[in-house]
Design a protein around this motif. Structure first.
Motif, PDB file in Angstrom:
ATOM      1  N   THR A 245       0.826  -1.212   0.000  1.00 47.19           N
ATOM      2  CA  THR A 245       0.000   0.000   0.000  1.00 47.19           C
ATOM      3  C   THR A 245       0.856   1.257   0.000  1.00 47.19           C
ATOM      4  OG1 THR A 245      -1.733  -1.175   1.220  1.00 47.19           O
ATOM      5  CG2 THR A 245      -1.851   1.221   1.193  1.00 47.19           C
ATOM      6  N   TRP A 371      -2.250  -1.191  -4.695  1.00 43.13           N
ATOM      7  CA  TRP A 371      -3.280  -0.282  -4.205  1.00 43.13           C
ATOM      8  C   TRP A 371      -4.466  -1.022  -3.587  1.00 43.13           C
ATOM      9  CZ3 TRP A 371      -5.265   4.934  -4.492  1.00 43.13           C
ATOM     10  CH2 TRP A 371      -4.297   5.899  -4.765  1.00 43.13           C
ATOM     11  N   PHE A 374      -5.728  -0.503   0.030  1.00 41.77           N
ATOM     12  CA  PHE A 374      -6.236   0.858   0.222  1.00 41.77           C
ATOM     13  C   PHE A 374      -7.663   0.986  -0.315  1.00 41.77           C
ATOM     14  CE2 PHE A 374      -5.820   5.320  -1.822  1.00 41.77           C
ATOM     15  CZ  PHE A 374      -6.570   5.889  -0.815  1.00 41.77           C
ATOM     16  N   GLY A 466      -4.884   6.850   2.679  1.00 35.69           N
ATOM     17  CA  GLY A 466      -3.905   5.766   2.705  1.00 35.69           C
ATOM     18  C   GLY A 466      -3.306   5.580   4.082  1.00 35.69           C
ATOM     19  N   VAL A 469      -5.751   3.638   6.213  1.00 34.21           N
ATOM     20  CA  VAL A 469      -5.790   2.209   5.912  1.00 34.21           C
ATOM     21  C   VAL A 469      -4.554   1.511   6.462  1.00 34.21           C
ATOM     22  CG1 VAL A 469      -5.664   0.530   4.030  1.00 34.21           C
ATOM     23  CG2 VAL A 469      -7.270   2.440   3.886  1.00 34.21           C
TER      24      VAL A 469
END
Length: 542
Positions: A245, A371, A374, A466, A469
């Motif tokens: 991430t 990604w 996220f 982000g 997360v």
């Protein structure tokens, strides 16, 4: 909901992570200083130290690491392109299987659960998840690059070669080249990336809402690992999720910084280059920190709403003042071209277009996969009460349609300008092509400034969300961890982006996205098995 005990739920009424915090040796909540940090000891410390070490070594040995980044990216994409393409195909096929199988009747949250949001609100959030720095950066540059290549030319920018086999389009045929260019672009932004997100989001939602496990990646693997998910196998999964991430975000932040710097140079003559990009990352990271301190509701939510309005206004403006008829008809013809060329584009073996499949597709799939924690966690948190079938159809189609429309509007307009004799739009550097396209349209100064604002706010919301997360994962699945922890991750997202910009620029950014995406691809493939096993143990909605 049935009264029978689910064999996948741990014994007892206490959340398993909370239990381990109290009595386990591997999961300890640390209370540090006046801030009361609440972290998952092993995961936070190991991932945090790895990120700090990466930043320090990259900044200290800039000249030495630059060729390493290039070699790593080149080796992974040239040798493992078949692996990334095959994995993405598996995710799409799994989603289609679940949509049409009886497992599609399983409801997230249990048979009696009701949706937390209306269709309009839910669709809006799915649409918002599909908008980001990537669309701003590649909305013009990718269709143009593929168009020039299919037309018989070669584009070269920062080492990205785009001369590729035209898959049946005759070189020099502008109509066929445009259809192929849009099909190739849509391939990278429609079903496949959203299937990647959907698989992880569905796993997170199922094991959190239905099984009562923490909202963290390791929970998906309970059917395969059992209680071992609370030990080192689970720690490793969450550490990989954090690294993937963070490096995926850093890639996006680096792209955003290069585009914002190019736009400021184009509009105001500010110097461009690494110094400007680094200063932008620092400034925008500070704004993101303010957003973090303001909280989710006052920070990310408001900024996201502002960005959605600005993006919609900019897109509608281009539709109205650009080649309106070509855009409106192009949306449907581009979808048809995508479906026509999809089998060839998604074929993992015997490819003759190595520069496309390796330089573009392999990088994209690794980037989307990095990604996925996220975006997947965001989608999972807003999807309680939906059936699996409803969830997958919506997650695959709504954001895909938004991305197709965006690429058709901006990429189609740029191609029309190029065919009309404005060659500068294609010859400009990749970060500058959006502003070059807008420069031909009315109110260019205003729209270009709006585009810069969009990039900056996407930067801020991506960094803020982000960090939330990553902090949730590093805190063992807790969604309300202390703010100082989010400040830590937000700060280091910016530092990693700076380190990559100084350590090799675009190639370094891509290298780390691919490097982080590769091991997490293995995690996602294993999660497919766990997801099917988890769904099979659930009662179906009537």
């Amino acid at each position: 909901m049935t009264d029978e005990k689910d064999p996948m739920k741990p014994d007892g009424e206490v959340n398993p992570i909370d239990t381990d915090y109290q009595i386990g040796q591997d999961n300890i909540a640390l209370q540090v200083g006046p801030f009361g940090l609440d972290i998952h000891n092993r995961v936070f410390l190991i991932s945090g130290l790895m990120i700090i070490a990466f930043v320090v070594l990259t900044l200290v040995f800039q000249s030495q690491v630059e060729p390493i980044f290039g070699s790593v990216r080149g080796w992974l994409t040239s040798n493992l392109d078949w692996f990334f393409i095959s994995a993405a195909n598996i995710f799409v096929l799994l989603c289609l299987f679940l949509i049409f199988s009886p497992l599609g009747k399983v409801r997230l949250g249990g048979t009696e659960a009701t949706p937390d949001f209306t269709y309009l609100g839910w669709f809006s959030m799915l649409f918002a998840a599909g908008m980001g720095i990537g669309l701003m950066f590649f909305g013009v540059s990718e269709p143009l690059s593929h168009f020039n290549s299919a037309l018989g030319g070669i584009s070269m920018e920062n080492g990205l070669r785009t001369d590729w086999a035209p898959l049946g389009a005759a070189a020099g045929d502008a109509v066929a080249a445009e259809r192929l260019a849009m099909a190739a672009t849509i391939y990278h932004w429609a079903l496949h990336p959203w299937a990647i997100y959907a698989v992880l989001a569905l796993g997170l939602a199922l094991f959190s809402f239905n099984k009562g496990l923490p909202l963290t990646i390791r929970s998906i693997f309970y059917p395969l690992l059992g209680e071992r998910v609370w030990g080192w196998p689970g720690h490793l999964i969450d550490i990989l999720a954090i690294l993937a991430t963070l490096f995926g975000l850093a890639t996006s932040l680096g792209l955003g910084a290069s585009q914002a710097a190019a736009g400021l140079n184009y509009l105001f003559g500010l110097p461009k280059g690494q110094v400007t990009e680094v200063l932008l990352v620092i400034g925008i990271t500070l704004i993101a920190l303010v957003s973090v301190l303001a909280g989710l509701e006052a920070g990310v939510k408001r900024l996201s709403e502002i960005n959605m309005v600005l993006a919609a206004v900019l897109m509608l403006f281009v539709i109205i003042v650009g080649p309106t008829l070509a855009i409106l008809t192009g949306f449907f013809s581009n979808l048809a071209a995508y479906l026509q060329h999809l089998p060839a584009l998604a074929n993992p073996i015997g490819r003759e277009d190595a520069n496309f499949s390796q330089g573009w597709t392999a990088f994209y799939w690794a980037w989307w996969i990095s990604w996925s924690p996220f975006v997947g966690m965001f989608i999972a948190r807003v999807s309680r009460g939906r059936t699996v079938r409803e969830f997958l159809i919506s997650v695959l189609l709504i954001p895909s349609a938004a991305c197709v429309l965006w690429m058709t509007v901006f990429g189609g307009t740029a191609i029309s300008q190029f065919l009309g004799g404005f060659g500068e739009v294609a010859s400009a550097a990749l970060p500058l092509q959006l502003f070059t396209m807008l420069d031909v349209l009315p109110l260019a100064q205003v729209t270009s400034f709006i585009a810069i604002v969009l990039v900056v706010v996407f930067f801020v919301t991506s960094s803020d969300s982000g960090s939330l997360v990553i902090d949730t994962i590093s805190a063992g699945g807790k969604v309300n961890a202390p703010t100082p922890q989010r400040v830590f991750w937000c700060t280091f997202e910016g530092l990693v982006a700076i380190a990559l910009i100084l350590g090799g620029g675009l190639i370094a950014l891509q290298a780390m996205a691919v490097s982080a995406g590769f091991p997490f691809t293995l995690v996602l493939l294993m999660s497919c098995v766990a997801l099917v096993k988890g769904l099979a143990s659930e009662p179906r909605a009537v």
